[in-house]
Design a protein around this motif. Sequence first.
Motif, PDB file in Angstrom:
ATOM      1  N   LYS A  91       0.865  -1.184   0.000  1.00 17.15           N
ATOM      2  CA  LYS A  91       0.000   0.000   0.000  1.00 17.15           C
ATOM      3  C   LYS A  91       0.897   1.228   0.000  1.00 17.15           C
ATOM      4  O   LYS A  91       1.802   1.350   0.810  1.00 17.15           O
ATOM      5  N   THR A  93       0.851   5.572  -0.361  1.00 16.24           N
ATOM      6  CA  THR A  93       0.152   6.846  -0.526  1.00 16.24           C
ATOM      7  C   THR A  93       0.816   7.595  -1.674  1.00 16.24           C
ATOM      8  O   THR A  93       2.026   7.840  -1.640  1.00 16.24           O
ATOM      9  N   CYS A 106      -4.415   6.348  -2.229  1.00 20.18           N
ATOM     10  CA  CYS A 106      -3.473   5.239  -2.100  1.00 20.18           C
ATOM     11  C   CYS A 106      -3.538   4.301  -3.300  1.00 20.18           C
ATOM     12  O   CYS A 106      -4.609   4.073  -3.868  1.00 20.18           O
ATOM     13  N   ARG A 166      -9.096   8.170   0.317  1.00 18.22           N
ATOM     14  CA  ARG A 166      -9.640   8.005   1.654  1.00 18.22           C
ATOM     15  C   ARG A 166     -10.736   9.057   1.867  1.00 18.22           C
ATOM     16  O   ARG A 166     -10.488  10.261   1.833  1.00 18.22           O
ATOM     17  N   ARG A 197     -15.351   8.995   8.546  1.00 22.45           N
ATOM     18  CA  ARG A 197     -14.310   8.365   7.737  1.00 22.45           C
ATOM     19  C   ARG A 197     -14.927   7.195   6.981  1.00 22.45           C
ATOM     20  O   ARG A 197     -15.527   6.312   7.593  1.00 22.45           O
ATOM     21  N   SER A 202     -11.312   3.687   4.065  1.00 29.02           N
ATOM     22  CA  SER A 202     -10.348   3.666   5.173  1.00 29.02           C
ATOM     23  C   SER A 202      -9.768   2.271   5.354  1.00 29.02           C
ATOM     24  O   SER A 202      -8.565   2.114   5.635  1.00 29.02           O
ATOM     25  N   HIS A 203     -10.618   1.271   5.210  1.00 26.01           N
ATOM     26  CA  HIS A 203     -10.130  -0.115   5.308  1.00 26.01           C
ATOM     27  C   HIS A 203      -9.025  -0.365   4.291  1.00 26.01           C
ATOM     28  O   HIS A 203      -7.966  -0.918   4.626  1.00 26.01           O
ATOM     29  N   CYS A 205      -7.176   1.930   2.596  1.00 23.86           N
ATOM     30  CA  CYS A 205      -6.027   2.812   2.788  1.00 23.86           C
ATOM     31  C   CYS A 205      -5.230   2.486   4.054  1.00 23.86           C
ATOM     32  O   CYS A 205      -4.103   2.958   4.212  1.00 23.86           O
ATOM     33  N   ASP A 206      -5.807   1.692   4.949  1.00 18.34           N
ATOM     34  CA  ASP A 206      -5.102   1.287   6.165  1.00 18.34           C
ATOM     35  C   ASP A 206      -4.462  -0.093   6.045  1.00 18.34           C
ATOM     36  O   ASP A 206      -3.838  -0.576   6.995  1.00 18.34           O
ATOM     37  N   ASN A 208      -1.946  -3.096   5.344  1.00 16.45           N
ATOM     38  CA  ASN A 208      -0.498  -3.287   5.369  1.00 16.45           C
ATOM     39  C   ASN A 208      -0.154  -4.597   4.679  1.00 16.45           C
ATOM     40  O   ASN A 208      -1.017  -5.485   4.532  1.00 16.45           O
TER      41      ASN A 208
END
Length: 452
Positions: A91, A93, A106, A166, A197, A202-203, A205-206, A208
């Motif tokens: 991921k 940004t 992202c 996001r 949000r 968000s899921h 873009c968060d 890993n």
Amino acid sequence: MALDLPVTRPLHLEATRPVQAHGASKSTSSPFVTTSRVSAALALAGLARQCGVLRRATAVKKKGVRVVEGKEIPWNLFSPKAPYKGSTVSKETITSKTPLVNWETCHVIMDHGGKVPYIEGQSIGIIAPGPDKKGETPAKIRLYSIASSAPGDDEKNNTVSLVVKRVVEVAGRGWCEYSNVEKGKDPEFPDAAKVYRGVCSSHICDLNAGDDVLITGPTGAEMLLPEDPEANMIFMATGTGIAPFRSHLRNLFHDRVSKGKFKGVAWLFLGVPFSQSLLYDEEWKEMQAEYPDQFRYDYAVSSEEKSEKNKINGEMWVQHKMMQYADDLWELVKDPKTHVYMCGLKGMESGFAECFQERVEAEGMVYAEFLKKMKKDKRSSSFTPPAFPTGHFSQSQADDVGTAAVRLSRRSLLSGQVLDLRFGFRLAVPVSGSLSAPSSLNTEQIIPAPVI
């Protein structure tokens, strides 16, 4: 009249000797079908033929496949009730911070193990753990246009990439109807009365590396490339609406398996509010340097460029950038091999009309009839997202839609289709709006069909 001929056991029609029925038990007292019974069955079949009632074989639909213009493409191999569990490869940004609260976009690569094949121009669904704003767990599926070509970014046919903004709404800084963050607990906006949000954005873009991700699809046939290698393409994108065009352009100019096959011309126009928001800028410049006679790339940065053509606020929007090349573009539009793709907001077609209506009329055509004929010829292909109530569209509603895109052939331009709504600001768009949005993004303002 239909005549049913019940046959309890398959008959092997072999008249020279007794024939054992398929699947018959060896312990049965009559393990053989005699030739007299075969003859009787044949006689009944003959009667059925005379009555014109022989049953036809039923065409079997292939699961996970749809035929589009005579070509099989992968389709809904995985459903919301039975998604594929993939994993996150990376991921990144790819935007820098701007005055917008939802500045972050992202690029996410996901491993599907070769189980979710797709073609350029399609979409996949992502299921976030939730809860969503209705309290549902997991959250409802969200659709996103695929931003990678069919082989994936690594060209090994095992990955799929998305480009996701996001979604963030903050009270006092634009539209914010809902709040899913406890007051004072948001890390970026602790003093805001309400912060929302986006659940799925968000899921994503968060994520890993190594994290699980639930994938559905693929789906969508509105943004597929033409089969003709000599076709020309004009791509009009705003923000994350660039996704399907990255998929296309990597197929045309990057991937080893397809690079060099394309013989036409592709021209990309990208609109963003700030230069920090430009997406895949280096990729486009590299393609342009390698294929200067086949690929052109131009962008409009609304907050940093001015245009006298814009009578609303003087900013540079996508259609005003296109007006700078109106002569060249018009020659392309007139070419029967040219296709125009739009991925952005409802109203983009009005911006195109702003560029070319005078050209159409200068060549003796009535613009309304020109459009009517395009529709009559059925030269357009569109995907329309679910309708929203009249009034304002929030960022969360926009995120719910995912990518809604339309591919228009040269005779189906400006046909009034609904387009992508994933652009993170409040919308109040009349149907007749133009390609526009103020760079300040005063989200309480009624604006005609924002693009950037």
